[in-house]
Design a protein around this motif. Structure first.
Motif, mmCIF file in Angstrom:
data_model
loop_
_atom_site.group_PDB
_atom_site.id
_atom_site.type_symbol
_atom_site.label_atom_id
_atom_site.label_comp_id
_atom_site.label_asym_id
_atom_site.label_seq_id
_atom_site.Cartn_x
_atom_site.Cartn_y
_atom_site.Cartn_z
ATOM 1 N N ILE A 11 -9.872 -2.886 -23.558
ATOM 2 C CA ILE A 11 -8.448 -2.744 -23.898
ATOM 3 C C ILE A 11 -7.710 -4.001 -23.456
ATOM 4 O O ILE A 11 -7.697 -4.352 -22.278
ATOM 5 C CB ILE A 11 -7.851 -1.476 -23.256
ATOM 6 C CG1 ILE A 11 -8.622 -0.239 -23.742
ATOM 7 C CG2 ILE A 11 -6.369 -1.363 -23.588
ATOM 8 C CD1 ILE A 11 -8.069 1.087 -23.251
ATOM 9 N N GLY A 12 -7.117 -4.684 -24.438
ATOM 10 C CA GLY A 12 -6.488 -5.990 -24.192
ATOM 11 C C GLY A 12 -7.444 -7.064 -24.679
ATOM 12 O O GLY A 12 -8.533 -7.228 -24.123
ATOM 13 N N THR A 13 -7.070 -7.755 -25.756
ATOM 14 C CA THR A 13 -7.965 -8.785 -26.303
ATOM 15 C C THR A 13 -7.336 -10.172 -26.145
ATOM 16 O O THR A 13 -7.232 -10.938 -27.093
ATOM 17 C CB THR A 13 -8.300 -8.512 -27.786
ATOM 18 O OG1 THR A 13 -7.068 -8.485 -28.513
ATOM 19 C CG2 THR A 13 -9.046 -7.215 -27.977
ATOM 20 N N ASP A 35 -6.185 -3.635 -29.004
ATOM 21 C CA ASP A 35 -4.968 -4.306 -28.551
ATOM 22 C C ASP A 35 -3.764 -3.701 -29.253
ATOM 23 O O ASP A 35 -3.875 -3.202 -30.375
ATOM 24 C CB ASP A 35 -5.047 -5.815 -28.846
ATOM 25 C CG ASP A 35 -4.185 -6.632 -27.902
ATOM 26 O OD1 ASP A 35 -4.734 -7.359 -27.059
ATOM 27 O OD2 ASP A 35 -2.935 -6.544 -28.005
ATOM 28 N N ASP A 37 -1.242 -5.477 -30.072
ATOM 29 C CA ASP A 37 -0.705 -6.557 -30.907
ATOM 30 C C ASP A 37 -1.424 -6.547 -32.272
ATOM 31 O O ASP A 37 -2.556 -7.011 -32.402
ATOM 32 C CB ASP A 37 -0.921 -7.888 -30.173
ATOM 33 C CG ASP A 37 -0.290 -9.063 -30.898
ATOM 34 O OD1 ASP A 37 -0.114 -8.981 -32.129
ATOM 35 O OD2 ASP A 37 0.022 -10.065 -30.225
ATOM 36 N N LYS A 40 -2.618 -9.871 -33.785
ATOM 37 C CA LYS A 40 -3.825 -10.364 -33.121
ATOM 38 C C LYS A 40 -5.067 -9.652 -33.655
ATOM 39 O O LYS A 40 -6.080 -10.272 -33.964
ATOM 40 C CB LYS A 40 -3.673 -10.088 -31.616
ATOM 41 C CG LYS A 40 -4.468 -10.992 -30.735
ATOM 42 C CD LYS A 40 -4.172 -10.714 -29.263
ATOM 43 C CE LYS A 40 -3.337 -11.813 -28.651
ATOM 44 N NZ LYS A 40 -3.241 -11.743 -27.197
ATOM 45 N N ALA A 88 -8.278 -4.902 -19.636
ATOM 46 C CA ALA A 88 -8.095 -6.357 -19.454
ATOM 47 C C ALA A 88 -6.720 -6.768 -19.960
ATOM 48 O O ALA A 88 -6.559 -7.841 -20.535
ATOM 49 C CB ALA A 88 -9.202 -7.116 -20.181
ATOM 50 N N GLY A 90 -2.633 -7.778 -19.629
ATOM 51 C CA GLY A 90 -1.955 -8.745 -18.768
ATOM 52 C C GLY A 90 -1.298 -8.067 -17.567
ATOM 53 O O GLY A 90 -0.880 -6.897 -17.633
ATOM 54 N N THR A 91 -1.229 -8.802 -16.451
ATOM 55 C CA THR A 91 -0.510 -8.321 -15.263
ATOM 56 C C THR A 91 0.404 -9.454 -14.787
ATOM 57 O O THR A 91 0.118 -10.109 -13.787
ATOM 58 C CB THR A 91 -1.495 -7.907 -14.135
ATOM 59 O OG1 THR A 91 -2.457 -8.971 -13.944
ATOM 60 C CG2 THR A 91 -2.223 -6.632 -14.450
ATOM 61 N N TYR A 103 2.023 -2.913 -18.218
ATOM 62 C CA TYR A 103 1.042 -2.906 -19.327
ATOM 63 C C TYR A 103 -0.187 -2.084 -18.934
ATOM 64 O O TYR A 103 -0.736 -1.331 -19.734
ATOM 65 C CB TYR A 103 0.606 -4.329 -19.687
ATOM 66 C CG TYR A 103 1.745 -5.200 -20.137
ATOM 67 C CD1 TYR A 103 2.272 -5.077 -21.423
ATOM 68 C CD2 TYR A 103 2.307 -6.134 -19.277
ATOM 69 C CE1 TYR A 103 3.336 -5.864 -21.837
ATOM 70 C CE2 TYR A 103 3.372 -6.934 -19.682
ATOM 71 C CZ TYR A 103 3.886 -6.784 -20.961
ATOM 72 O OH TYR A 103 4.944 -7.553 -21.354
ATOM 73 N N LYS A 124 -10.488 -4.786 -14.999
ATOM 74 C CA LYS A 124 -10.850 -6.206 -14.943
ATOM 75 C C LYS A 124 -9.586 -7.058 -14.730
ATOM 76 O O LYS A 124 -9.669 -8.167 -14.205
ATOM 77 C CB LYS A 124 -11.563 -6.595 -16.251
ATOM 78 C CG LYS A 124 -12.236 -7.940 -16.182
ATOM 79 C CD LYS A 124 -13.186 -8.171 -17.315
ATOM 80 C CE LYS A 124 -14.615 -7.834 -16.983
ATOM 81 N NZ LYS A 124 -15.182 -8.535 -15.830
ATOM 82 N N THR A 126 -6.339 -8.565 -13.013
ATOM 83 C CA THR A 126 -6.114 -8.850 -11.596
ATOM 84 C C THR A 126 -4.981 -7.958 -11.098
ATOM 85 O O THR A 126 -3.853 -8.042 -11.609
ATOM 86 C CB THR A 126 -5.741 -10.337 -11.425
ATOM 87 O OG1 THR A 126 -6.798 -11.117 -11.981
ATOM 88 C CG2 THR A 126 -5.544 -10.694 -9.966
ATOM 89 N N GLN A 160 -10.320 -20.514 -17.993
ATOM 90 C CA GLN A 160 -9.963 -20.871 -19.366
ATOM 91 C C GLN A 160 -10.487 -22.271 -19.634
ATOM 92 O O GLN A 160 -10.478 -23.129 -18.760
ATOM 93 C CB GLN A 160 -8.457 -20.806 -19.549
ATOM 94 C CG GLN A 160 -7.972 -19.379 -19.672
ATOM 95 C CD GLN A 160 -6.471 -19.268 -19.753
ATOM 96 O OE1 GLN A 160 -5.879 -18.502 -19.026
ATOM 97 N NE2 GLN A 160 -5.869 -20.013 -20.647
ATOM 98 N N LYS A 209 -10.572 -11.040 -5.479
ATOM 99 C CA LYS A 209 -9.970 -11.832 -6.560
ATOM 100 C C LYS A 209 -8.776 -12.648 -6.049
ATOM 101 O O LYS A 209 -8.665 -13.845 -6.282
ATOM 102 C CB LYS A 209 -9.548 -10.887 -7.695
ATOM 103 C CG LYS A 209 -8.809 -11.559 -8.825
ATOM 104 C CD LYS A 209 -9.652 -12.567 -9.555
ATOM 105 C CE LYS A 209 -8.793 -13.427 -10.458
ATOM 106 N NZ LYS A 209 -9.547 -14.494 -11.101
ATOM 107 N N LYS A 268 0.741 -17.032 -10.375
ATOM 108 C CA LYS A 268 1.149 -15.641 -10.175
ATOM 109 C C LYS A 268 0.312 -14.942 -9.096
ATOM 110 O O LYS A 268 0.826 -14.132 -8.341
ATOM 111 C CB LYS A 268 1.125 -14.869 -11.498
ATOM 112 C CG LYS A 268 -0.182 -14.237 -11.873
ATOM 113 C CD LYS A 268 -0.039 -13.319 -13.074
ATOM 114 C CE LYS A 268 -1.389 -13.002 -13.692
ATOM 115 N NZ LYS A 268 -2.292 -12.204 -12.874
#
Ligand SMILES: NC(=O)c1ccc[n+]([C@@H]2O[C@H](COP(=O)([O-])OP(=O)(O)OC[C@H]3O[C@@H](n4cnc5c(N)ncnc54)[C@H](O)[C@@H]3O)[C@@H](O)[C@H]2O)c1
Length: 445
Positions: A11-13, A35, A37, A40, A88, A90-91, A103, A124, A126, A160, A209, A268
């Motif tokens: 979940i979350g791409t 996702d 979105d 996307k 996965a 966003g945070t 989210y 997954k 953070t 990344q 992490k 962050k």
């Protein structure tokens, strides 16, 4: 041990979810990427990656073609047979440094009605220590009827720019759990990677992490402070870093001086850890300094230009590199943003070139700056060059051609990207690196 093929939903791409999903499909699992979105998901269904990441798109297409990778916006469809559900999303951070978990909590509530008995929910993303327990409670509160499921904390460490390679060859995989059979199942999911697996409590996994990212950020701020001191005392930070890095207790990575860290994680995550410490009554002064040093480091490059020109008003400045690091199009917290904004404030005319990140940069900087289609277009008649991202294309650049195109061949190298031998070989040049002596060729002016 042969692979046990599993049905996995991610979940979350985004950068993490997509890389994870593609790699889990590549090692033989059946993966659904989900996702909210729609644009996307539509792009992904066409076999096109919404983000730039080396090696990603060919693997995406290969596994979609094989039929073991699918994308949807529907939790009902995506979670239909899922044994393992990886969160996965966003945070991001709130103003005060705390983590915005909306989210994650939203996804947890929404997945609850589709959860199957004995499935495993893996976080997954953070998240601060304690979040896995909060998510478990949230899911339980939204189950239509009670079922058994387990929570696993499995933080992600990919970088990344090398996300696929990092996911397929991780240094370690952390599995934080309360229940050993769920942990064994997640370990079996990763089995084809032959990675070192570390089993911990959920709290320790969550903390690993943050501690890792805060330590790496601190290493960067530390070498940047050494670099600033090197400039004052006449030492060379690259020699110093090499001498330090050969000590195995220190290690050579993350000792490249420059304009500071950026991206979606270090800024962050350091602030989130500081916030977590404060909430628990700890004064993490060292981390405070790591963040403060990083906040000012990009502006030191502008300060050098002000020292050199006295007044920057009307000067034409070329920026090479906009993304927060090479091999990514990500502009989140890129030092280039702060530098461009400061240069504009001082009345300069800014033209930027980046091999990949211009579209995303436009979303942040709009038309406050000009965008060039090539290095050469950006440099034409420039009074100064600011090197902000160490793309390979810039490392290989013909410095003589650079100096020939610029109105004044003055270079502020924020990443120590240029080869000093090539700089020395130029007849006319002023070169200001970070933490090293400037190279000022006679005969200039
Ligand atoms: N980017 C990195 O290098 C990196 C590395 C390690 C860990 N992380 C962590 O991983 C997490 C994800 O980071 P990212 O960079 O991939 O984020 P991202 O912003 O690139 O992607 C997040 C995705 O989640 C989707 N989303 C949000 N709410 C959703 C919902 N309810 N249901 C389905 N999808 C939803 C968004 O549309 C987006 O596509 C964060 O916690 C981040 O800190 C990131």
């Amino acid at each position: 041990m042969s692979l046990i093929k599993m049905n996995i939903a991610v979940i979350g791409t985004g950068y993490v979810g997509l890389s994870t999903g593609v790699c889990l499909a590549e090692i033989g699992h059946q993966v659904n990427g989900i996702d909210v979105d729609e644009a996307k998901i539509n792009e992904l269904l066409q076999g096109s990656s919404p983000i730039y990441e080396p090696e990603l798109e060919p693997l995406l297409q290969k596994n979609m073609k094989k039929g073991n990778l699918f994308f949807t916006t529907s939790l009902e469809i995506g979670l239909k047979d899922a044994e393992i559900i990886i969160l996965a999303v966003g945070t991001p951070q709130h103003e005060d440094g705390s983590v915005d978990l909306s989210y994650l909590f939203g996804a947890a509530k929404d997945l609850a009605p589709h959860l199957k008995n004995k499935s495993i929910v893996v976080i997954k993303s953070t998240v601060p220590v304690g979040t896995n327990h909060q998510v478990k409670k949230l899911i339980e509160d939204h189950l239509p009827h009670p079922i058994a499921f387990d929570m696993i904390s499995n933080p992600e460490f990919l970088r990344q720019g090398s996300a696929i390679s990092d996911t397929l060859h991780p240094d370690r995989i952390i599995i934080g759990s309360l229940e050993s059979s769920a942990a064994s199942k997640v370990e079996a999911m990763y089995q084809p990677l032959h990675a070192s697996i570390i089993h911990t409590s959920i709290e320790s996994a969550e903390m690993i992490k943050y501690a890792s990212n805060a330590f790496l950020a601190t290493k960067i701020s530390f070498i940047n402070q050494i670099a600033n001191l090197c400039e004052s005392v006449g030492a060379d930070v690259e020699d110093v870093a090499m001498g330090m890095g050969m000590d195995k207790r220190i290690g050579a990575t993350f000792l490249q001086a420059g304009i500071g860290y950026g991206g979606s994680c270090f800024p962050k995550d350091t602030k989130a850890l500081l916030h977590m410490a404060k909430q628990n009554g700890h004064h993490f002064s060292q981390l405070n300094e790591t963040i403060a040093i990083n906040d000012t480091q990009p502006l030191l490059l502008v300060k050098k230009a002000v020292n050199r020109f006295t007044d920057l008003k009307g000067k034409k400045i070329a920026l090479l590199g906009l993304s927060f690091k090479p091999e990514t199009d990500d502009m989140r917290e890129a030092p280039s943003i702060k530098i461009a904004q400061k240069l504009l404030e001082l009345g300069t005319v800014v033209t930027a070139y980046d091999p990949i990140a211009i579209d995303r940069a436009k979303q942040v900087l709009g038309n406050s700056i000009h965008y060039a289609n090539s290095v050469w277009e950006a440099l034409k008649d420039a009074d100064a060059l600011f090197l902000l991202t160490e793309w390979g294309e810039f490392k290989r650049i013909d410095v003589t051609r650079v100096t020939g195109l610029m109105k004044q061949p003055i270079i502020f190298d924020g990443r120590n990207c240029f080869d000093t031998d090539k700089i020395e070989a130029c007849e006319k040049i002023e070169y200001y690196p970070v933490g090293k002596k400037a190279i000022l060729k006679e005969g200039f002016y």
